[in-house]
Design a protein around this motif. Structure first.
Motif, PDB file in Angstrom:
ATOM      1  N   VAL A 176       5.760  -6.265  10.808  1.00 17.84           N
ATOM      2  CA  VAL A 176       6.744  -5.178  10.684  1.00 17.84           C
ATOM      3  C   VAL A 176       6.919  -4.764   9.225  1.00 17.84           C
ATOM      4  CG1 VAL A 176       7.994  -5.642  12.817  1.00 17.84           C
ATOM      5  CG2 VAL A 176       8.714  -6.793  10.719  1.00 17.84           C
ATOM      6  N   LEU A 177       6.811  -5.692   8.288  1.00 15.67           N
ATOM      7  CA  LEU A 177       6.904  -5.293   6.885  1.00 15.67           C
ATOM      8  C   LEU A 177       5.750  -4.359   6.525  1.00 15.67           C
ATOM      9  CD1 LEU A 177       8.307  -5.468   4.133  1.00 15.67           C
ATOM     10  CD2 LEU A 177       6.800  -7.395   3.593  1.00 15.67           C
ATOM     11  N   ALA A 178       4.570  -4.656   7.014  1.00 15.49           N
ATOM     12  CA  ALA A 178       3.423  -3.788   6.738  1.00 15.49           C
ATOM     13  C   ALA A 178       3.614  -2.402   7.350  1.00 15.49           C
ATOM     14  CB  ALA A 178       2.141  -4.426   7.268  1.00 15.49           C
ATOM     15  N   ASP A 179       4.363  -2.322   8.449  1.00 16.95           N
ATOM     16  CA  ASP A 179       4.661  -1.037   9.081  1.00 16.95           C
ATOM     17  C   ASP A 179       5.820  -0.306   8.404  1.00 16.95           C
ATOM     18  OD1 ASP A 179       2.683  -1.185  10.953  1.00 16.95           O
ATOM     19  OD2 ASP A 179       3.967  -1.783  12.607  1.00 16.95           O
ATOM     20  N   TRP A 180       6.676  -1.056   7.704  1.00 17.58           N
ATOM     21  CA  TRP A 180       7.898  -0.482   7.146  1.00 17.58           C
ATOM     22  C   TRP A 180       7.830  -0.237   5.640  1.00 17.58           C
ATOM     23  CZ3 TRP A 180      12.041  -4.201   9.727  1.00 17.58           C
ATOM     24  CH2 TRP A 180      12.039  -3.968  11.118  1.00 17.58           C
ATOM     25  N   ILE A 181       7.003  -0.966   4.937  1.00 16.76           N
ATOM     26  CA  ILE A 181       7.042  -0.909   3.466  1.00 16.76           C
ATOM     27  C   ILE A 181       6.667   0.486   2.961  1.00 16.76           C
ATOM     28  CG2 ILE A 181       4.646  -1.601   2.983  1.00 16.76           C
ATOM     29  CD1 ILE A 181       5.920  -3.561   0.857  1.00 16.76           C
ATOM     30  N   ASP A 182       7.270   0.881   1.868  1.00 16.58           N
ATOM     31  CA  ASP A 182       7.089   2.216   1.297  1.00 16.58           C
ATOM     32  C   ASP A 182       5.822   2.247   0.441  1.00 16.58           C
ATOM     33  OD1 ASP A 182       7.294   4.638  -0.060  1.00 16.58           O
ATOM     34  OD2 ASP A 182       9.471   4.498  -0.256  1.00 16.58           O
ATOM     35  N   ALA A 219      -2.642   3.517   5.351  1.00 13.97           N
ATOM     36  CA  ALA A 219      -3.585   2.883   4.420  1.00 13.97           C
ATOM     37  C   ALA A 219      -2.871   2.502   3.131  1.00 13.97           C
ATOM     38  CB  ALA A 219      -4.754   3.819   4.123  1.00 13.97           C
ATOM     39  N   GLY A 220      -1.938   3.347   2.681  1.00 19.26           N
ATOM     40  CA  GLY A 220      -1.164   3.048   1.482  1.00 19.26           C
ATOM     41  C   GLY A 220      -0.261   1.846   1.672  1.00 19.26           C
ATOM     42  N   GLN A 221       0.294   1.711   2.865  1.00 17.53           N
ATOM     43  CA  GLN A 221       1.136   0.538   3.143  1.00 17.53           C
ATOM     44  C   GLN A 221       0.314  -0.746   3.075  1.00 17.53           C
ATOM     45  OE1 GLN A 221       2.681   2.011   6.978  1.00 17.53           O
ATOM     46  NE2 GLN A 221       4.740   1.781   6.113  1.00 17.53           N
ATOM     47  N   GLN A 222      -0.844  -0.729   3.701  1.00 23.26           N
ATOM     48  CA  GLN A 222      -1.698  -1.917   3.678  1.00 23.26           C
ATOM     49  C   GLN A 222      -2.133  -2.249   2.248  1.00 23.26           C
ATOM     50  OE1 GLN A 222      -2.429  -3.989   6.200  1.00 23.26           O
ATOM     51  NE2 GLN A 222      -1.138  -2.773   7.570  1.00 23.26           N
ATOM     52  N   ALA A 223      -2.428  -1.221   1.482  1.00 17.92           N
ATOM     53  CA  ALA A 223      -2.851  -1.447   0.101  1.00 17.92           C
ATOM     54  C   ALA A 223      -1.727  -2.076  -0.718  1.00 17.92           C
ATOM     55  CB  ALA A 223      -3.295  -0.131  -0.529  1.00 17.92           C
ATOM     56  N   ARG A 224      -0.497  -1.609  -0.507  1.00 18.44           N
ATOM     57  CA  ARG A 224       0.611  -2.183  -1.264  1.00 18.44           C
ATOM     58  C   ARG A 224       0.854  -3.641  -0.873  1.00 18.44           C
ATOM     59  NH1 ARG A 224       7.101  -0.854  -1.449  1.00 18.44           N
ATOM     60  NH2 ARG A 224       7.491  -2.206  -3.251  1.00 18.44           N
ATOM     61  N   HIS A 254      11.076  -3.687  -4.029  1.00 19.07           N
ATOM     62  CA  HIS A 254      11.860  -2.492  -3.756  1.00 19.07           C
ATOM     63  C   HIS A 254      11.240  -1.665  -2.630  1.00 19.07           C
ATOM     64  CE1 HIS A 254      14.247  -3.113  -7.389  1.00 19.07           C
ATOM     65  NE2 HIS A 254      13.119  -3.321  -8.046  1.00 19.07           N
ATOM     66  N   ARG A 255      12.062  -0.846  -2.009  1.00 27.27           N
ATOM     67  CA  ARG A 255      11.626   0.173  -1.056  1.00 27.27           C
ATOM     68  C   ARG A 255      10.773  -0.414   0.069  1.00 27.27           C
ATOM     69  NH1 ARG A 255      12.495   5.435  -3.633  1.00 27.27           N
ATOM     70  NH2 ARG A 255      11.126   6.362  -2.070  1.00 27.27           N
ATOM     71  N   THR A 256      11.452  -0.975   1.053  1.00 30.43           N
ATOM     72  CA  THR A 256      10.747  -1.634   2.158  1.00 30.43           C
ATOM     73  C   THR A 256      11.138  -1.089   3.533  1.00 30.43           C
ATOM     74  OG1 THR A 256      12.388  -3.410   2.227  1.00 30.43           O
ATOM     75  CG2 THR A 256      10.424  -3.780   0.860  1.00 30.43           C
ATOM     76  N   THR A 284      18.573   5.128   3.291  1.00 30.05           N
ATOM     77  CA  THR A 284      19.548   4.283   2.603  1.00 30.05           C
ATOM     78  C   THR A 284      19.076   2.835   2.570  1.00 30.05           C
ATOM     79  OG1 THR A 284      21.356   5.717   3.306  1.00 30.05           O
ATOM     80  CG2 THR A 284      21.944   3.499   2.595  1.00 30.05           C
ATOM     81  N   VAL A 285      18.542   2.388   3.699  1.00 27.74           N
ATOM     82  CA  VAL A 285      18.069   1.006   3.809  1.00 27.74           C
ATOM     83  C   VAL A 285      16.873   0.767   2.905  1.00 27.74           C
ATOM     84  CG1 VAL A 285      17.107  -0.716   5.395  1.00 27.74           C
ATOM     85  CG2 VAL A 285      18.918   0.828   6.176  1.00 27.74           C
ATOM     86  N   ASN A 286      16.058   1.797   2.685  1.00 22.91           N
ATOM     87  CA  ASN A 286      14.791   1.644   1.984  1.00 22.91           C
ATOM     88  C   ASN A 286      14.926   0.889   0.666  1.00 22.91           C
ATOM     89  OD1 ASN A 286      11.963   2.090   1.728  1.00 22.91           O
ATOM     90  ND2 ASN A 286      12.316   3.849   0.398  1.00 22.91           N
ATOM     91  N   ASN A 287      15.971   1.157  -0.076  1.00 18.60           N
ATOM     92  CA  ASN A 287      16.152   0.448  -1.343  1.00 18.60           C
ATOM     93  C   ASN A 287      17.501  -0.267  -1.412  1.00 18.60           C
ATOM     94  OD1 ASN A 287      14.563  -0.120  -3.629  1.00 18.60           O
ATOM     95  ND2 ASN A 287      15.933   1.070  -4.934  1.00 18.60           N
TER      96      ASN A 287
END
Length: 389
Positions: A176-182, A219-224, A254-256, A284-287
């Motif tokens: 879920v973090l990989a799906d949610w991270i910014d 792809a950007g989420q996986q890279a981060r 930050h930003r997840t 709001t939750v993002n950071n």
């Protein structure tokens, strides 16, 4: 089972066991005196004995305030809400240690309370934890954490549960973090430095999202995630190379919370509300201070948030054999819609059942009828398999 409602008695539970560690990652008395102290709440329906105990456990939350455990006890089921050593603070959480904690509760239930049958109920983040536990109880194999530290899973001699319920639960915290991270973050130390083309909250980027945008975004989420995990591994290696007494560090991510599903109903469509999530407004939750993986130690990141986690629900589900009931909430505002089906498909159990509760949100807020339906589903399923006595 009768629809009779029982008066519920709440009993404080204390379980402890000795454990030696190289350094302490648990604050206070819970685990820094050579003994792990665990606390839980057992819900007992007044006047109704039972030889079956249903156990709920989440890696970091205490679940006695959730509606489901009490609803079960009101219907005559003995329930334990078990807290790990990391209760209400997952910043240093090691999933392998939580499995050992859960094993201590199961042993206590069997050897001290005398229960003959245990049904594991994995709710939300407790789903992947409970699957990890059951797979290791049936076929112990994990000797080290993803950070390379030895763990006590095999030595704990875990006792398998007799049945398994997976409800409103996700595949793993790492998934879920990989799906949610910014993915827009450019500088991990400065949350204001972002790539506007990957910023889900850029006013110029609006749902429904194009397939091209989503492909680039994912792809950007996986890279981060890979960059963050590589950094963690490098810092751990540097600390070990130094050979000093500094062994661990904490850090902020930050930003997840940038999950397109929460803003676009066309992605994995179900009945979830759009523009919000289980923690409120996603932007709001993002950071915000309570976002997933916001505060973490190096080892905790590797164990619960990295792609190298051992607590991966699909991989664990393949290793269980006991009867399993998987329950999806069709309006879940936390768990991604495909996750329950993926766990059901992966489960190695010969006897497995999947149900979907239409319209149910993650916590059944304002939904007493759906809560009652879920409780009835539990009880009917357990009775049919002679798991409830």
């Amino acid at each position: 089972m009768s629809v009779q409602k029982f008066e519920v008695q709440a009993e404080w539970v204390h379980v402890k066991f000795a454990e030696k560690t190289t350094f302490k990652e648990v604050y206070g008395f819970a685990g820094n005196q050579g003994v792990i102290n665990l606390e839980g709440i057992r819900y007992l329906p007044k006047g109704r004995p039972s030889r079956t105990l249903v156990i709920y456990m989440h890696p970091a939350s205490t679940l006695q305030l959730l509606p489901m455990p009490r609803a079960m006890a009101e219907r005559g089921v003995h329930v334990l809400c078990a807290a790990s050593r990391y209760a209400r603070n997952d910043s240093a959480l090691i999933m392998e240690n939580v499995v050992v904690d859960l094993g201590a509760y199961v042993r206590h239930a069997k050897e001290v309370w005398g229960y003959e049958k245990i049904v594991m109920a994995g709710w939300s983040g407790g789903g992947s934890l409970s699957l990890f536990y059951q797979s290791q109880a049936e076929n112990p194999s994990v000797t080290h954490t993803p950070a390379g530290d030895p763990c006590n899973i095999i030595a704990a001699d875990l006792i398998p549960a007799d049945g398994f319920i997976f409800q409103a639960a996700h595949i793993s915290r790492a998934v879920v973090l990989a799906d949610w991270i910014d993915p827009s973050v450019i500088d991990e130390n400065d949350p204001d430095r972002v790539d506007p083309e990957l910023n889900l909250y850029n006013p110029d980027i609006k749902p429904p999202y194009t397939a091209e945008f989503l492909k680039k975004f994912r792809a950007g989420q996986q890279a981060r995630i890979r960059r963050r995990t590589d950094w963690v591994k490098q810092v751990l290696e540097d600390l070990r190379r130094k050979g000093g007494l500094e062994m661990e560090r904490g850090f902020v991510t930050h930003r997840t919370m940038a999950e397109p599903r929460f803003l676009d109903a066309s992605i994995d469509p179900n009945d979830r509300p759009i523009g919000t999530c289980f923690m409120g407004n996603p932007e709001t939750v993002n950071n915000g201070p309570v976002g997933s993986a916001r505060f973490s130690t190096l080892r905790s990141w590797m164990s619960q948030w990295s792609p190298e986690t051992n607590a991966h629900g699909e991989k664990s589900a393949a290793g269980i054999s006991v009867p399993m009931l998987a329950i999806e909430h069709s309006a879940d505002d936390a768990v991604p819609q495909p996750h329950t089906q993926r766990i059901y498909d992966a489960a190695g159990s010969a006897d497995k059942t999947m149900q979907c509760i239409k319209g149910a949100t993650h916590y059944f807020v304002g939904q007493p009828d759906l809560l009652a339906l879920a409780a009835t589903s539990y009880i009917d399923w357990m009775e049919q398999r002679r798991l409830l006595d």
